[in-house]
Design an enzyme around this catalytic site. Structure first.
Site, mmCIF file in Angstrom:
data_model
loop_
_atom_site.group_PDB
_atom_site.id
_atom_site.type_symbol
_atom_site.label_atom_id
_atom_site.label_comp_id
_atom_site.label_asym_id
_atom_site.label_seq_id
_atom_site.Cartn_x
_atom_site.Cartn_y
_atom_site.Cartn_z
ATOM 1 N N GLY A 192 0.849 -1.186 0.000
ATOM 2 C CA GLY A 192 0.000 0.000 0.000
ATOM 3 C C GLY A 192 0.884 1.235 0.000
ATOM 4 O O GLY A 192 2.084 1.175 0.284
ATOM 5 N N GLY B 213 1.650 5.613 4.423
ATOM 6 C CA GLY B 213 0.556 6.090 5.246
ATOM 7 C C GLY B 213 -0.725 5.292 5.133
ATOM 8 O O GLY B 213 -1.753 5.679 5.701
ATOM 9 N N SER B 214 -0.661 4.154 4.435
ATOM 10 C CA SER B 214 -1.876 3.361 4.214
ATOM 11 C C SER B 214 -2.264 2.516 5.420
ATOM 12 O O SER B 214 -3.391 2.004 5.483
ATOM 13 C CB SER B 214 -1.693 2.453 2.989
ATOM 14 O OG SER B 214 -0.647 1.528 3.204
ATOM 15 N N SER C 81 2.368 -0.510 8.482
ATOM 16 C CA SER C 81 3.167 -0.673 9.693
ATOM 17 C C SER C 81 2.283 -0.693 10.937
ATOM 18 O O SER C 81 2.563 -1.436 11.887
ATOM 19 C CB SER C 81 4.203 0.455 9.797
ATOM 20 O OG SER C 81 5.168 0.342 8.760
ATOM 21 N N GLU D 198 10.088 -3.424 5.196
ATOM 22 C CA GLU D 198 11.012 -2.926 4.165
ATOM 23 C C GLU D 198 12.451 -3.406 4.434
ATOM 24 O O GLU D 198 13.381 -2.595 4.537
ATOM 25 C CB GLU D 198 10.968 -1.397 4.104
ATOM 26 C CG GLU D 198 9.636 -0.809 3.713
ATOM 27 C CD GLU D 198 9.337 -0.921 2.222
ATOM 28 O OE1 GLU D 198 10.205 -1.392 1.470
ATOM 29 O OE2 GLU D 198 8.227 -0.523 1.819
#
Length: 287
Positions: A40, A43-44, A47, A171
């Protein structure tokens, strides 16, 4: 172990004028011993989602079931050690978390924190340094004398040394060159083959196509798609709405479509693309 989110909402700064939703009524199942990618835009909510799995964050409402351990808004920080031993997290740029004077001590820190004795922790350090592709001579070195890629491997070894059943990767290949990224991704795929559950947060769609068994797409705190990568990457609405980027092979297939090639569904890996092209070219030659 299977991980299930049931109607999970997380509000940052709840009950204040600055409150905003990090997760909005997310229901999701992450299968045991599978390689699941969470994707995504920035900011989706990716995390935020995975930080609930080992209770670094608690839901404002809803529940998370992690191998039978239920996490909800009332979960406190006591007795979470057993959960966090089972769920290891490799943060983005994990080398920034190195702090001990030697590589060995850094790798041993996690196991000893979870109750390993010094002998077992030392044995784990010896095994894990080799698993991540470095030899035993690195154990006596300062982690700060290593290259960035070597530091990344040491940090990963530190997470693996506690032998978690589930490994969350945020990541993990950011900043690595293509060779380094390939080696790290192959390592995580091998760990899955050994029986671990792998959860990958990434912006690299080629890694998703090449390694993931399943994928989930987040947008503005909501789960907007979940399924096999071959299916999700062929969801044209997600592409149209700019919620998902295609792997390079699928992008190339789209370009070939403008030149007369026809694809029943977009190939998402280089092997699939090569097979499709070969079949169509041979078919043309046989007519």
């Amino acid at each position: 172990m299977e991980i299930t989110f049931e109607h999970v909402t997380h509000s940052y700064d709840a009950n204040s004028p600055l409150a905003n939703l990090g997760l909005n009524d997310v229901s999701l199942t992450i299968a045991d011993k599978k390689f699941t990618a969470i994707v995504g835009q920035t900011g989706s909510g990716k995390s935020t989602l995975v930080r609930h799995i080992n209770a670094l964050l608690k839901p404002t409402s809803g529940t998370i079931n992690v191998g039978g351990r239920v996490i909800d808004s009332e979960t406190n920080n006591k007795n979470l050690k057993s959960l966090r031993k089972k769920v290891g997290m490799v943060f983005q740029f994990p080398e920034s978390q190195l702090f001990e004077e030697t590589v060995e001590k850094d790798i041993m820190f996690g196991p000893m924190n979870f109750g390993f004795d010094a002998s077992d922790a030392k044995k784990a350090a010896n095994e894990m340094i080799q698993l991540v592709g470095l030899d035993e001579s690195y154990l006596d070195k300062s982690p700060f004398d290593l290259s960035g890629g070597q530091m990344r491997r040491v940090a990963i070894a530190g997470v693996l040394a506690s032998r978690p059943e589930t490994i969350i990767l945020d990541e993990p290949t950011a900043g690595l060159d293509p060779v380094g990224r390939h080696e790290i991704m192959e390592l995580f795929k091998e760990l899955q083959n050994q029986g671990r559950t792998i959860i990958l947060i990434t912006h690299n769609m080629d890694d998703v196509a090449n390694y993931a068994d399943e994928m989930a797409v987040m947008n503005q705190g909501k789960l907007v798609a979940q399924g096999l990568p071959s299916v999700v990457f062929n969801n044209q609405q997600l592409i149209k709405d700019d919620l998902l980027t295609l792997p390079k092979s699928a992008q190339f297939a789209q370009a070939l479509s403008q030149k007369g090639f026809k694809f029943e569904k977009l190939p998402i890996t280089i092997d699939e693309l090569g097979t499709e092209i070969k079949q169509q070219v041979n078919g043309d030659n046989s007519e």
